[in-house]
Design a protein around this motif. Structure first.
Motif, PDB file in Angstrom:
ATOM      1  N   LEU A 173       0.807  -1.219   0.000  1.00  0.00           N
ATOM      2  CA  LEU A 173       0.000   0.000   0.000  1.00  0.00           C
ATOM      3  C   LEU A 173       0.842   1.271   0.000  1.00  0.00           C
ATOM      4  O   LEU A 173       0.398   2.314  -0.463  1.00  0.00           O
ATOM      5  CB  LEU A 173      -0.902   0.021   1.246  1.00  0.00           C
ATOM      6  CG  LEU A 173      -1.834  -1.179   1.424  1.00  0.00           C
ATOM      7  CD1 LEU A 173      -2.490  -1.133   2.791  1.00  0.00           C
ATOM      8  CD2 LEU A 173      -2.876  -1.192   0.316  1.00  0.00           C
ATOM      9  N   ALA A 174       2.035   1.187   0.575  1.00  0.00           N
ATOM     10  CA  ALA A 174       2.891   2.363   0.721  1.00  0.00           C
ATOM     11  C   ALA A 174       4.337   1.897   0.898  1.00  0.00           C
ATOM     12  O   ALA A 174       4.599   0.713   1.077  1.00  0.00           O
ATOM     13  CB  ALA A 174       2.452   3.181   1.934  1.00  0.00           C
ATOM     14  N   ARG A 175       5.241   2.857   0.876  1.00  0.00           N
ATOM     15  CA  ARG A 175       6.641   2.508   1.112  1.00  0.00           C
ATOM     16  C   ARG A 175       6.852   2.223   2.595  1.00  0.00           C
ATOM     17  O   ARG A 175       6.261   2.874   3.458  1.00  0.00           O
ATOM     18  CB  ARG A 175       7.551   3.645   0.661  1.00  0.00           C
ATOM     19  CG  ARG A 175       7.549   3.763  -0.853  1.00  0.00           C
ATOM     20  CD  ARG A 175       8.403   4.884  -1.354  1.00  0.00           C
ATOM     21  NE  ARG A 175       7.913   6.138  -0.785  1.00  0.00           N
ATOM     22  CZ  ARG A 175       8.694   7.138  -0.418  1.00  0.00           C
ATOM     23  NH1 ARG A 175       9.982   7.058  -0.561  1.00  0.00           N
ATOM     24  NH2 ARG A 175       8.179   8.232   0.071  1.00  0.00           N
ATOM     25  N   VAL A 176       7.708   1.242   2.886  1.00  0.00           N
ATOM     26  CA  VAL A 176       7.962   0.810   4.263  1.00  0.00           C
ATOM     27  C   VAL A 176       9.467   0.706   4.477  1.00  0.00           C
ATOM     28  O   VAL A 176      10.182   0.151   3.642  1.00  0.00           O
ATOM     29  CB  VAL A 176       7.295  -0.561   4.545  1.00  0.00           C
ATOM     30  CG1 VAL A 176       7.679  -1.087   5.917  1.00  0.00           C
ATOM     31  CG2 VAL A 176       5.774  -0.460   4.413  1.00  0.00           C
ATOM     32  N   SER A 191      17.776   9.997   8.743  1.00  0.00           N
ATOM     33  CA  SER A 191      18.570  10.161   7.530  1.00  0.00           C
ATOM     34  C   SER A 191      18.135   9.153   6.462  1.00  0.00           C
ATOM     35  O   SER A 191      17.980   9.507   5.289  1.00  0.00           O
ATOM     36  CB  SER A 191      20.056   9.988   7.861  1.00  0.00           C
ATOM     37  OG  SER A 191      20.828  10.007   6.696  1.00  0.00           O
ATOM     38  N   ALA A 192      17.932   7.903   6.861  1.00  0.00           N
ATOM     39  CA  ALA A 192      17.483   6.878   5.903  1.00  0.00           C
ATOM     40  C   ALA A 192      16.109   7.238   5.347  1.00  0.00           C
ATOM     41  O   ALA A 192      15.870   7.106   4.141  1.00  0.00           O
ATOM     42  CB  ALA A 192      17.446   5.505   6.569  1.00  0.00           C
ATOM     43  N   LEU A 193      15.211   7.704   6.204  1.00  0.00           N
ATOM     44  CA  LEU A 193      13.880   8.102   5.742  1.00  0.00           C
ATOM     45  C   LEU A 193      13.981   9.239   4.725  1.00  0.00           C
ATOM     46  O   LEU A 193      13.316   9.227   3.692  1.00  0.00           O
ATOM     47  CB  LEU A 193      13.007   8.516   6.929  1.00  0.00           C
ATOM     48  CG  LEU A 193      12.558   7.385   7.851  1.00  0.00           C
ATOM     49  CD1 LEU A 193      12.029   7.942   9.169  1.00  0.00           C
ATOM     50  CD2 LEU A 193      11.519   6.518   7.178  1.00  0.00           C
ATOM     51  N   SER A 194      14.835  10.203   5.010  1.00  0.00           N
ATOM     52  CA  SER A 194      15.029  11.334   4.103  1.00  0.00           C
ATOM     53  C   SER A 194      15.639  10.871   2.777  1.00  0.00           C
ATOM     54  O   SER A 194      15.179  11.256   1.703  1.00  0.00           O
ATOM     55  CB  SER A 194      15.927  12.373   4.769  1.00  0.00           C
ATOM     56  OG  SER A 194      16.204  13.427   3.881  1.00  0.00           O
ATOM     57  N   PHE A 225      10.974   9.706   2.080  1.00  0.00           N
ATOM     58  CA  PHE A 225       9.775   9.684   2.918  1.00  0.00           C
ATOM     59  C   PHE A 225       9.483  11.115   3.367  1.00  0.00           C
ATOM     60  O   PHE A 225      10.367  11.823   3.826  1.00  0.00           O
ATOM     61  CB  PHE A 225       9.985   8.821   4.171  1.00  0.00           C
ATOM     62  CG  PHE A 225       9.880   7.349   3.936  1.00  0.00           C
ATOM     63  CD1 PHE A 225       8.735   6.660   4.299  1.00  0.00           C
ATOM     64  CD2 PHE A 225      10.917   6.645   3.373  1.00  0.00           C
ATOM     65  CE1 PHE A 225       8.635   5.293   4.091  1.00  0.00           C
ATOM     66  CE2 PHE A 225      10.837   5.283   3.149  1.00  0.00           C
ATOM     67  CZ  PHE A 225       9.691   4.602   3.513  1.00  0.00           C
ATOM     68  N   GLY A 226       8.239  11.548   3.230  1.00  0.00           N
ATOM     69  CA  GLY A 226       7.805  12.844   3.755  1.00  0.00           C
ATOM     70  C   GLY A 226       7.203  12.592   5.130  1.00  0.00           C
ATOM     71  O   GLY A 226       7.907  12.352   6.103  1.00  0.00           O
ATOM     72  N   ASP A 227       5.887  12.610   5.173  1.00  0.00           N
ATOM     73  CA  ASP A 227       5.205  12.209   6.410  1.00  0.00           C
ATOM     74  C   ASP A 227       5.293  10.699   6.504  1.00  0.00           C
ATOM     75  O   ASP A 227       5.124   9.992   5.510  1.00  0.00           O
ATOM     76  CB  ASP A 227       3.731  12.630   6.382  1.00  0.00           C
ATOM     77  CG  ASP A 227       3.569  14.136   6.504  1.00  0.00           C
ATOM     78  OD1 ASP A 227       4.477  14.782   7.047  1.00  0.00           O
ATOM     79  OD2 ASP A 227       2.544  14.660   6.049  1.00  0.00           O
ATOM     80  N   TYR A 228       5.552  10.189   7.676  1.00  0.00           N
ATOM     81  CA  TYR A 228       5.664   8.749   7.846  1.00  0.00           C
ATOM     82  C   TYR A 228       5.095   8.348   9.198  1.00  0.00           C
ATOM     83  O   TYR A 228       4.927   9.164  10.083  1.00  0.00           O
ATOM     84  CB  TYR A 228       7.113   8.273   7.710  1.00  0.00           C
ATOM     85  CG  TYR A 228       8.089   9.041   8.578  1.00  0.00           C
ATOM     86  CD1 TYR A 228       8.342   8.646   9.879  1.00  0.00           C
ATOM     87  CD2 TYR A 228       8.742  10.166   8.096  1.00  0.00           C
ATOM     88  CE1 TYR A 228       9.217   9.354  10.687  1.00  0.00           C
ATOM     89  CE2 TYR A 228       9.616  10.876   8.887  1.00  0.00           C
ATOM     90  CZ  TYR A 228       9.857  10.466  10.177  1.00  0.00           C
ATOM     91  OH  TYR A 228      10.714  11.171  10.964  1.00  0.00           O
ATOM     92  N   GLN A 229       4.760   7.087   9.287  1.00  0.00           N
ATOM     93  CA  GLN A 229       4.269   6.502  10.540  1.00  0.00           C
ATOM     94  C   GLN A 229       5.397   5.694  11.154  1.00  0.00           C
ATOM     95  O   GLN A 229       6.208   5.110  10.439  1.00  0.00           O
ATOM     96  CB  GLN A 229       3.108   5.549  10.286  1.00  0.00           C
ATOM     97  CG  GLN A 229       1.907   6.166   9.668  1.00  0.00           C
ATOM     98  CD  GLN A 229       0.831   5.123   9.407  1.00  0.00           C
ATOM     99  OE1 GLN A 229       1.000   3.936   9.655  1.00  0.00           O
ATOM    100  NE2 GLN A 229      -0.303   5.577   8.889  1.00  0.00           N
ATOM    101  N   SER A 259      12.020   9.497  19.462  1.00  0.00           N
ATOM    102  CA  SER A 259      13.133  10.323  18.981  1.00  0.00           C
ATOM    103  C   SER A 259      13.139  10.479  17.467  1.00  0.00           C
ATOM    104  O   SER A 259      13.717  11.417  16.939  1.00  0.00           O
ATOM    105  CB  SER A 259      14.466   9.705  19.417  1.00  0.00           C
ATOM    106  OG  SER A 259      14.562   9.658  20.813  1.00  0.00           O
ATOM    107  N   VAL A 260      12.501   9.548  16.760  1.00  0.00           N
ATOM    108  CA  VAL A 260      12.441   9.622  15.302  1.00  0.00           C
ATOM    109  C   VAL A 260      11.486  10.740  14.865  1.00  0.00           C
ATOM    110  O   VAL A 260      11.594  11.272  13.775  1.00  0.00           O
ATOM    111  CB  VAL A 260      12.043   8.246  14.706  1.00  0.00           C
ATOM    112  CG1 VAL A 260      11.792   8.319  13.212  1.00  0.00           C
ATOM    113  CG2 VAL A 260      13.130   7.230  15.003  1.00  0.00           C
ATOM    114  N   ARG A 261      10.557  11.102  15.729  1.00  0.00           N
ATOM    115  CA  ARG A 261       9.666  12.260  15.542  1.00  0.00           C
ATOM    116  C   ARG A 261       8.689  12.137  14.383  1.00  0.00           C
ATOM    117  O   ARG A 261       8.564  13.034  13.564  1.00  0.00           O
ATOM    118  CB  ARG A 261      10.478  13.541  15.374  1.00  0.00           C
ATOM    119  CG  ARG A 261      11.301  13.901  16.562  1.00  0.00           C
ATOM    120  CD  ARG A 261      11.945  15.261  16.376  1.00  0.00           C
ATOM    121  NE  ARG A 261      13.287  15.231  16.925  1.00  0.00           N
ATOM    122  CZ  ARG A 261      14.371  15.585  16.283  1.00  0.00           C
ATOM    123  NH1 ARG A 261      14.290  16.049  15.071  1.00  0.00           N
ATOM    124  NH2 ARG A 261      15.542  15.506  16.854  1.00  0.00           N
ATOM    125  N   SER A 262       7.974  11.034  14.310  1.00  0.00           N
ATOM    126  CA  SER A 262       6.925  10.942  13.297  1.00  0.00           C
ATOM    127  C   SER A 262       5.634  11.510  13.875  1.00  0.00           C
ATOM    128  O   SER A 262       5.478  11.614  15.082  1.00  0.00           O
ATOM    129  CB  SER A 262       6.720   9.493  12.856  1.00  0.00           C
ATOM    130  OG  SER A 262       6.212   8.721  13.910  1.00  0.00           O
TER     131      SER A 262
END
Length: 194
Positions: A17-20, A80-83, A87-91, A105-108
């Motif tokens: 459904l989305a990137r993970v 950094s990996a998310l960026s 990934f923009g908004d993420y869960q 600490s990851v701040r989602s």
């Protein structure tokens, strides 16, 4: 690798459904030189990636001091990996209260807790039981949603978070039924199972 755990199966289903990005907890420097190098993001499929962040200190909830030292480094590495993956908004999904502070600490914007068992019954907690129970309470209250695998656990967690949902573990009955009705013989590795 096959997805055997319910957490792996959920990550695989969500990736349709989305990137993970799945984060495999680091164990420390001795694992950096094994067959799977830590510190790099590995793309498992078009929408599913795996991060095994290298960390100079083993991240272990069994050592609160080590976890405190490692947490800021790991959070930066995950962000950094998310960026880098766009990934923009993420869960953030958490499967253990031991990882709550790291997840925070990851701040989602969205925090999901997948609760597979009653943490208070885990024998390995020993003297840390109270601290882990407090962390779980904080995690449940902070979560956007809590998924539980048993009705009794869901009822207890719902007292702390009304967005608690029961998701039973089980099998895909329709898939098994189709296979049984197909008339095909069972796979060789299962044929001998009584």
């Amino acid at each position: 690798e096959p997805a055997w755990t319910s957490s792996q199966q959920i990550a695989l289903a969500l990736s349709r459904l989305a990137r993970v990005l799945v984060v495999d907890p680091p164990r420390g420097p001795r694992d950096w030189f094994g067959p799977r190098r830590q510190g790099e993001t590995e793309r498992l499929s078009g929408t599913l990636s795996l991060l095994r962040p290298a960390c100079p200190v083993p991240f272990s909830a069994r050592s609160p001091a080590a976890a405190s030292l490692a947490r800021p480094f790991l959070a930066r590495r995950i962000r950094s990996a998310l960026s880098n993956l766009g990934f923009g908004d993420y869960q953030t999904w958490v499967i253990s209260p031991r990882h709550f502070r790291l997840a925070r600490s990851v701040r989602s914007k969205t925090l999901v807790y997948k609760c597979d068992g009653e943490v208070s019954t885990f024998p390995w907690l020993g003297s840390r039981k109270g601290a882990v129970m407090r962390a779980e309470g904080e995690l449940i209250r902070s979560a956007t949603a809590v998924f539980c695998t048993s009705p009794s656990i869901a009822a207890r967690k719902a007292a702390l978070n009304p967005n608690t949902l029961l998701v039973r573990l089980g099998v895909d009955v329709a898939l098994f039924e189709r296979t049984l009705l197909s008339g095909l013989p069972p796979p060789a590795d299962l044929a001998a199972v009584p």
